[in-house]
Scaffold this motif. Structure first.
Motif, PDB file in Angstrom:
ATOM      1  N   GLU A 148      29.348  40.335  52.943  1.00  0.00           N
ATOM      2  CA  GLU A 148      29.910  39.170  53.632  1.00  0.00           C
ATOM      3  C   GLU A 148      30.120  38.078  52.589  1.00  0.00           C
ATOM      4  N   LEU A 149      31.374  37.673  52.379  1.00  0.00           N
ATOM      5  CA  LEU A 149      31.685  36.714  51.323  1.00  0.00           C
ATOM      6  C   LEU A 149      32.013  35.318  51.840  1.00  0.00           C
ATOM      7  N   GLY A 150      32.323  35.197  53.117  1.00  0.00           N
ATOM      8  CA  GLY A 150      32.566  33.875  53.688  1.00  0.00           C
ATOM      9  C   GLY A 150      33.938  33.331  53.366  1.00  0.00           C
ATOM     10  N   ASP A 151      34.002  32.011  53.222  1.00  0.00           N
ATOM     11  CA  ASP A 151      35.276  31.304  53.044  1.00  0.00           C
ATOM     12  C   ASP A 151      35.813  31.388  51.616  1.00  0.00           C
ATOM     13  N   GLU A 152      34.906  31.519  50.656  1.00  0.00           N
ATOM     14  CA  GLU A 152      35.337  31.483  49.255  1.00  0.00           C
ATOM     15  C   GLU A 152      34.287  32.167  48.392  1.00  0.00           C
ATOM     16  N   LEU A 153      34.743  32.793  47.308  1.00  0.00           N
ATOM     17  CA  LEU A 153      33.864  33.412  46.327  1.00  0.00           C
ATOM     18  C   LEU A 153      33.970  32.610  45.036  1.00  0.00           C
ATOM     19  N   ILE A 154      32.831  32.169  44.536  1.00  0.00           N
ATOM     20  CA  ILE A 154      32.785  31.406  43.287  1.00  0.00           C
ATOM     21  C   ILE A 154      32.314  32.339  42.183  1.00  0.00           C
ATOM     22  N   ILE A 155      33.107  32.412  41.120  1.00  0.00           N
ATOM     23  CA  ILE A 155      32.734  33.234  39.968  1.00  0.00           C
ATOM     24  C   ILE A 155      32.626  32.339  38.741  1.00  0.00           C
ATOM     25  N   PRO A 156      31.839  32.757  37.747  1.00  0.00           N
ATOM     26  CA  PRO A 156      31.769  31.979  36.506  1.00  0.00           C
ATOM     27  C   PRO A 156      33.073  32.108  35.726  1.00  0.00           C
ATOM     28  N   ALA A 157      33.638  30.969  35.348  1.00  0.00           N
ATOM     29  CA  ALA A 157      34.911  30.976  34.621  1.00  0.00           C
ATOM     30  C   ALA A 157      34.798  31.710  33.291  1.00  0.00           C
ATOM     31  N   ASN A 158      33.604  31.721  32.702  1.00  0.00           N
ATOM     32  CA  ASN A 158      33.471  32.387  31.402  1.00  0.00           C
ATOM     33  C   ASN A 158      33.521  33.911  31.501  1.00  0.00           C
ATOM     34  N   SER A 159      33.606  34.450  32.723  1.00  0.00           N
ATOM     35  CA  SER A 159      33.795  35.895  32.869  1.00  0.00           C
ATOM     36  C   SER A 159      35.269  36.286  32.719  1.00  0.00           C
ATOM     37  N   LEU A 160      36.133  35.292  32.630  1.00  0.00           N
ATOM     38  CA  LEU A 160      37.568  35.523  32.426  1.00  0.00           C
ATOM     39  C   LEU A 160      37.931  35.195  30.986  1.00  0.00           C
ATOM     40  N   ARG A 161      38.846  35.966  30.416  1.00  0.00           N
ATOM     41  CA  ARG A 161      39.325  35.631  29.075  1.00  0.00           C
ATOM     42  C   ARG A 161      40.072  34.310  29.168  1.00  0.00           C
ATOM     43  N   CYS A 162      39.751  33.384  28.288  1.00  0.00           N
ATOM     44  CA  CYS A 162      40.293  32.022  28.409  1.00  0.00           C
ATOM     45  C   CYS A 162      41.793  31.942  28.167  1.00  0.00           C
ATOM     46  N   ASP A 163      42.343  32.883  27.426  1.00  0.00           N
ATOM     47  CA  ASP A 163      43.768  32.782  27.123  1.00  0.00           C
ATOM     48  C   ASP A 163      44.670  33.291  28.242  1.00  0.00           C
ATOM     49  N   ASP A 164      44.169  34.179  29.094  1.00  0.00           N
ATOM     50  CA  ASP A 164      45.053  34.712  30.124  1.00  0.00           C
ATOM     51  C   ASP A 164      44.410  34.850  31.507  1.00  0.00           C
ATOM     52  N   GLY A 165      43.143  34.471  31.663  1.00  0.00           N
ATOM     53  CA  GLY A 165      42.516  34.531  32.985  1.00  0.00           C
ATOM     54  C   GLY A 165      42.310  35.933  33.521  1.00  0.00           C
ATOM     55  N   ILE A 166      42.105  36.893  32.616  1.00  0.00           N
ATOM     56  CA  ILE A 166      41.894  38.291  33.006  1.00  0.00           C
ATOM     57  C   ILE A 166      40.454  38.672  32.662  1.00  0.00           C
ATOM     58  N   PHE A 167      39.834  39.467  33.530  1.00  0.00           N
ATOM     59  CA  PHE A 167      38.496  39.965  33.243  1.00  0.00           C
ATOM     60  C   PHE A 167      38.539  40.916  32.047  1.00  0.00           C
ATOM     61  N   LEU A 168      37.399  41.119  31.412  1.00  0.00           N
ATOM     62  CA  LEU A 168      37.329  41.991  30.240  1.00  0.00           C
ATOM     63  C   LEU A 168      37.691  43.444  30.550  1.00  0.00           C
TER      64      LEU A 168
END
Length: 193
Positions: free
Chosen positions: A140-160
């Motif tokens: 159950e995730l509710g209204d929104e899921l918050i993830i740490p921004a540092n889990s995304l590559r900073c140059d393109d917003g893609i996960f590793l």
């Protein structure tokens, strides 16, 4: 613990001779050895915060300040938070405090095991979209899921793992917000601001 002691020994010598510690133990060493995170003064001006050194102390201090002024959401809100094993106790404790202060707020905190790189990797910066999906697809995730921004590559917003944020949103069928490790931003995200 011994590694921290060795680093501090060299750092204290540098502080005496050069006026600066120059060396700081990584946050993860404190978490793994179950030692308390040092106070802000230990990190001087946070010269290595981009490398995650002192990030937890900064985050904790900001969370404390943000928590003092937080207001309940206008409407009932359920939000889920993704974290690595290292920060899970901190995120869980703060989330419980926020639920008590905000009667309209329900927070699910999910500790994601890092299957992609191995379970010994416990930091949020190496979480992948694939691991998040696999471990949250039936939750159950509710209204929104918050993830740490540092889990995304900073140059393109893609996960590793190569998955995009949009792909993960589609798979989990929930809005996802990537939040930097800034206590005020995290507190605002919890209440939907």
């Amino acid at each position: 613990g011994e590694i921290i002691d060795a680093i501090d020994s060299v750092a204290n010598e540098c502080a005496e001779k050069l006026g600066s510690r120059l060396f700081f133990a990584a946050d993860e060493l404190y978490l793994k050895s179950e030692r308390p995170i040092p106070p802000a003064e230990y990190y001087e001006e946070y010269p290595q915060i981009e490398n995650g050194v002192g990030m937890l102390r900064s985050f904790l201090d900001e969370l404390k300040l943000a928590g003092e002024d937080i207001k309940s959401p206008n409407a009932p809100r359920t939000v889920s938070v993704v974290t690595g094993a290292a920060a899970y106790p901190i995120i869980s404790s703060f989330s419980k405090d926020m639920e008590q202060k905000c009667n309209n707020l329900k927070i699910n905190v999910y500790k994601i095991k890092n299957n992609f790189y191995g379970e010994s990797i416990t930091v949020s910066g190496l979480l992948t979209g694939a691991d998040i999906y696999e471990q949250l697809r039936d939750k159950e995730l509710g209204d929104e899921l918050i993830i740490p921004a540092n889990s995304l590559r900073c140059d393109d917003g893609i996960f590793l793992c190569g998955m995009t944020l949009e792909e993960l949103e589609g798979l989990l069928r929930v809005k996802i917000r990537a939040v930097d490790a800034i206590g005020f931003d995290f507190a605002d995200a919890l209440i939907g601001e």
